[in-house]
Design an enzyme around this catalytic site. Structure first.
Site, PDB file in Angstrom:
ATOM      1  N   LYS A  63       0.860  -1.189   0.000  1.00 20.99           N
ATOM      2  CA  LYS A  63       0.000   0.000   0.000  1.00 20.99           C
ATOM      3  C   LYS A  63       0.887   1.226   0.000  1.00 20.99           C
ATOM      4  O   LYS A  63       1.972   1.227   0.592  1.00 20.99           O
ATOM      5  CB  LYS A  63      -0.863   0.020   1.280  1.00 20.99           C
ATOM      6  CG  LYS A  63      -2.119   0.832   1.146  1.00 20.99           C
ATOM      7  CD  LYS A  63      -3.245   0.037   0.503  1.00 20.99           C
ATOM      8  CE  LYS A  63      -4.489   0.832   0.358  1.00 20.99           C
ATOM      9  NZ  LYS A  63      -5.592   0.028  -0.190  1.00 20.99           N
TER      10      LYS A  63
ATOM     11  N   VAL B  16     -20.656   0.605  -5.501  1.00 21.93           N
ATOM     12  CA  VAL B  16     -20.895  -0.827  -5.302  1.00 21.93           C
ATOM     13  C   VAL B  16     -22.328  -1.079  -4.829  1.00 21.93           C
ATOM     14  O   VAL B  16     -23.017  -1.962  -5.354  1.00 21.93           O
ATOM     15  CB  VAL B  16     -19.905  -1.422  -4.275  1.00 21.93           C
ATOM     16  CG1 VAL B  16     -20.162  -2.914  -4.099  1.00 21.93           C
ATOM     17  CG2 VAL B  16     -18.470  -1.193  -4.699  1.00 21.93           C
TER      18      VAL B  16
ATOM     19  N   GLY C  59     -25.555   2.213   2.104  1.00 21.72           N
ATOM     20  CA  GLY C  59     -24.707   2.929   1.151  1.00 21.72           C
ATOM     21  C   GLY C  59     -25.012   2.532  -0.278  1.00 21.72           C
ATOM     22  O   GLY C  59     -24.833   1.370  -0.653  1.00 21.72           O
TER      23      GLY C  59
ATOM     24  N   GLY D 112     -23.579   3.732  -3.134  1.00 26.70           N
ATOM     25  CA  GLY D 112     -22.545   4.331  -3.985  1.00 26.70           C
ATOM     26  C   GLY D 112     -22.278   3.419  -5.167  1.00 26.70           C
ATOM     27  O   GLY D 112     -23.165   2.711  -5.646  1.00 26.70           O
TER      28      GLY D 112
HETATM   29  P1  NAD Z   1     -18.806   5.164  -2.750  1.00 24.50           P
HETATM   30  O1  NAD Z   1     -18.116   6.308  -2.144  1.00 24.50           O
HETATM   31  O2  NAD Z   1     -19.150   5.190  -4.217  1.00 24.50           O
HETATM   32  O3  NAD Z   1     -20.161   4.848  -1.974  1.00 24.50           O
HETATM   33  C1  NAD Z   1     -20.335   4.998  -0.596  1.00 24.50           C
HETATM   34  C2  NAD Z   1     -21.793   5.394  -0.408  1.00 24.50           C
HETATM   35  O4  NAD Z   1     -22.106   5.362   0.983  1.00 24.50           O
HETATM   36  C3  NAD Z   1     -22.099   6.799  -0.898  1.00 24.50           C
HETATM   37  O5  NAD Z   1     -23.232   6.765  -1.729  1.00 24.50           O
HETATM   38  C4  NAD Z   1     -22.364   7.581   0.390  1.00 24.50           C
HETATM   39  O6  NAD Z   1     -23.286   8.622   0.212  1.00 24.50           O
HETATM   40  C5  NAD Z   1     -22.912   6.482   1.265  1.00 24.50           C
HETATM   41  N1  NAD Z   1     -22.827   6.749   2.708  1.00 24.50           N
HETATM   42  C6  NAD Z   1     -21.933   7.510   3.376  1.00 24.50           C
HETATM   43  N2  NAD Z   1     -22.204   7.510   4.692  1.00 24.50           N
HETATM   44  C7  NAD Z   1     -23.283   6.702   4.850  1.00 24.50           C
HETATM   45  C8  NAD Z   1     -24.034   6.285   5.973  1.00 24.50           C
HETATM   46  N3  NAD Z   1     -23.738   6.693   7.217  1.00 24.50           N
HETATM   47  N4  NAD Z   1     -25.089   5.453   5.760  1.00 24.50           N
HETATM   48  C9  NAD Z   1     -25.414   5.027   4.529  1.00 24.50           C
HETATM   49  N5  NAD Z   1     -24.719   5.393   3.436  1.00 24.50           N
HETATM   50  C10 NAD Z   1     -23.677   6.215   3.596  1.00 24.50           C
HETATM   51  O7  NAD Z   1     -17.890   3.878  -2.431  1.00 24.50           O
HETATM   52  P2  NAD Z   1     -17.909   2.463  -3.174  1.00 24.50           P
HETATM   53  O8  NAD Z   1     -16.860   2.445  -4.212  1.00 24.50           O
HETATM   54  O9  NAD Z   1     -19.299   2.075  -3.498  1.00 24.50           O
HETATM   55  O10 NAD Z   1     -17.365   1.543  -1.982  1.00 24.50           O
HETATM   56  C11 NAD Z   1     -18.187   1.236  -0.885  1.00 24.50           C
HETATM   57  C12 NAD Z   1     -17.372   0.460   0.156  1.00 24.50           C
HETATM   58  O11 NAD Z   1     -16.857  -0.733  -0.429  1.00 24.50           O
HETATM   59  C13 NAD Z   1     -16.162   1.220   0.706  1.00 24.50           C
HETATM   60  O12 NAD Z   1     -15.954   0.826   2.044  1.00 24.50           O
HETATM   61  C14 NAD Z   1     -15.024   0.687  -0.145  1.00 24.50           C
HETATM   62  O13 NAD Z   1     -13.772   0.785   0.533  1.00 24.50           O
HETATM   63  C15 NAD Z   1     -15.438  -0.755  -0.317  1.00 24.50           C
HETATM   64  N6  NAD Z   1     -14.885  -1.400  -1.521  1.00 24.50           N
HETATM   65  C16 NAD Z   1     -15.155  -0.878  -2.739  1.00 24.50           C
HETATM   66  C17 NAD Z   1     -14.636  -1.520  -3.873  1.00 24.50           C
HETATM   67  C18 NAD Z   1     -14.942  -0.992  -5.253  1.00 24.50           C
HETATM   68  O14 NAD Z   1     -14.750  -1.739  -6.228  1.00 24.50           O
HETATM   69  N7  NAD Z   1     -15.425   0.227  -5.391  1.00 24.50           N
HETATM   70  C19 NAD Z   1     -13.846  -2.669  -3.747  1.00 24.50           C
HETATM   71  C20 NAD Z   1     -13.600  -3.180  -2.462  1.00 24.50           C
HETATM   72  C21 NAD Z   1     -14.126  -2.533  -1.359  1.00 24.50           C
END
Ligand code: NAD
Length: 353
Positions: A79, A183, A179, A181
């Site tokens: 990392k 994913v 959430g 977002g």
């Molecule tokens: P993102 O930032 O696109 O989505 C996060 C979402 O959570 C946002 O829509 C945000 O508004 C919402 N949010 C924030 N606070 C909140 C709360 N208190 N309650 C409910 N929703 C809330 O992130 P992402 O890329 O979708 O990733 C989501 C999680 O998965 C993260 O922890 C990330 O580290 C993990 N992750 C993502 C990937 C990937 O491929 N993107 C891979 C492995 C792990």
């Protein structure tokens, strides 16, 4: 003393990033190269001090060793943590300087996006080194946004968790998704297609409304979601969401989601087991993203990448089997299996490929 599979393992190497001209400051941690080049994203974040940045990098790099090992990837774990400079700075110059540091490691570390970094930053890195992934995908090739792959892996893991723990299929269950977002929204789409009922929490009201309209999801507040009447809780927002209080309030009997570091501490994993709740270890469940990154870096074709993501359920099943056989909580079983895979590769380098 009892073997603790969650105890930290020291890293192989630690490189300081220090380039006063561009403001680059931080660290690259190569935790393990036993299974292949140390792969893990670059976090760009404000840290109170240097020691905080190093501590975060050490923790995250070890997490990547475990994640990559359990995903069956020919990659070790690493990392980078770059501190956001105090004053104004040239972002392109800063990430090119970071890229030169990555280049100097000669392929022992492979970087990609993480919290705070974006595709444009990785393009700056790619100006000076080829040891980078997370670049825009060419038509028909792997790469680009990993989120749909992460969501697919979560779906496959959830199928297995629900079958084992509830003797049910996704069409029988209600899933609480925290959430929406990149994913979380994609996961809702897949769950809806599989016939699951949805309860969702998302601070962006328009996105929550879209999920209600398209998937018939019930929208609740984030603090209420933990206690919602659901079979599965799918954290897809923040880390540390399963603290002592949340574990006590949880109604769902399966936890399976994408968020990194869902357990506030390993003790919460034990508390979930004691409550009869199946916790599907986050880094086993959410490996679809790193599989996509690996496919891009290693040049796999899209079918190879897809079949490895589809196998997320089988990898979770192997972890749950190990947990049952060793009478330990799944998060500890995952840590132990990862440690075994890494140690074995150290001893028998020929098996690492
Ligand atoms: P993102 O930032 O696109 O989505 C996060 C979402 O959570 C946002 O829509 C945000 O508004 C919402 N949010 C924030 N606070 C909140 C709360 N208190 N309650 C409910 N929703 C809330 O992130 P992402 O890329 O979708 O990733 C989501 C999680 O998965 C993260 O922890 C990330 O580290 C993990 N992750 C993502 C990937 C990937 O491929 N993107 C891979 C492995 C792990």
């Amino acid at each position: 003393m009892m073997f603790d599979p969650s105890a930290p393992v020291p890293p192989e190497e630690l490189f300081r990033l220090d380039d006063p001209q561009t403001g680059l400051s931080g660290v690259i941690v190569i935790h393990s190269t036993a299974l292949g080049p140390a792969a893990g994203g670059c976090r760009f974040h404000c840290y109170p001090g240097d020691a905080d940045a190093v501590a975060d990098a050490l923790r995250l790099a070890e997490g990547m060793s475990r994640k990559n090992a359990l995903a069956g990837l020919p990659l070790g774990g690493g990392k980078a943590v770059v501190r956001v400079p105090d004053g104004p700075f040239d972002r392109v110059a800063l990430f090119r300087a970071f890229g030169r540091a990555v280049a100097a490691l000669g392929g022992r570390y492979v970087t990609a996006e993480d919290v705070g970094t974006r595709v444009a930053d990785m393009q700056s890195v790619a100006d000076v080194t080829r040891h980078v992934a997370g670049l825009p995908a060419m038509a028909g090739a792997v790469g680009g946004d990993p989120s749909p792959w992460t969501a697919l892996g979560v779906l496959r893991a959830m199928e297995v968790a629900v079958a084992r723990h509830l003797d049910a299929t996704l069409s029988d269950v209600t899933v609480a998704v925290q959430g929406l977002g990149h994913v979380g929204f994609a996961l809702c789409e897949l769950l809806h297609a599989a016939g699951a009922r949805l309860i969702v929490a998302e601070p962006r009201a328009e996105v929550a409304a879209e999920a209600a309209r398209r998937f018939g999801a019930t929208v609740v507040g984030s603090t209420d979601l933990v206690a919602a009447e659901a079979d599965v809780f799918a954290p897809c927002a923040l880390g540390g969401v399963l603290d002592a209080k949340a574990v006590q309030r949880l109604r769902a009997t399966v936890v399976c989601g994408a968020a990194n570091n869902q357990l506030a501490t390993p003790a919460q994993g034990d508390a979930l087991l004691a409550r009869g709740i199946l916790y599907a270890p986050d880094y086993v469940v959410n490996a679809g993203g790193i599989i996509n990154v690996a496919a891009e870096y290693l040049g796999w074709d899209p079918e190879e990448a897809r079949s490895r993501v589809e196998a997320t359920g089988e990898r979770l099943a192997a972890v749950l089997d190990h947990a049952a056989a060793e009478r330990m909580a799944p998060h500890r079983a995952a840590d132990q299996l990862a440690r075994i895979a890494i140690t074995r590769a150290h001893r028998q380098p020929d098996l690492a490929a």
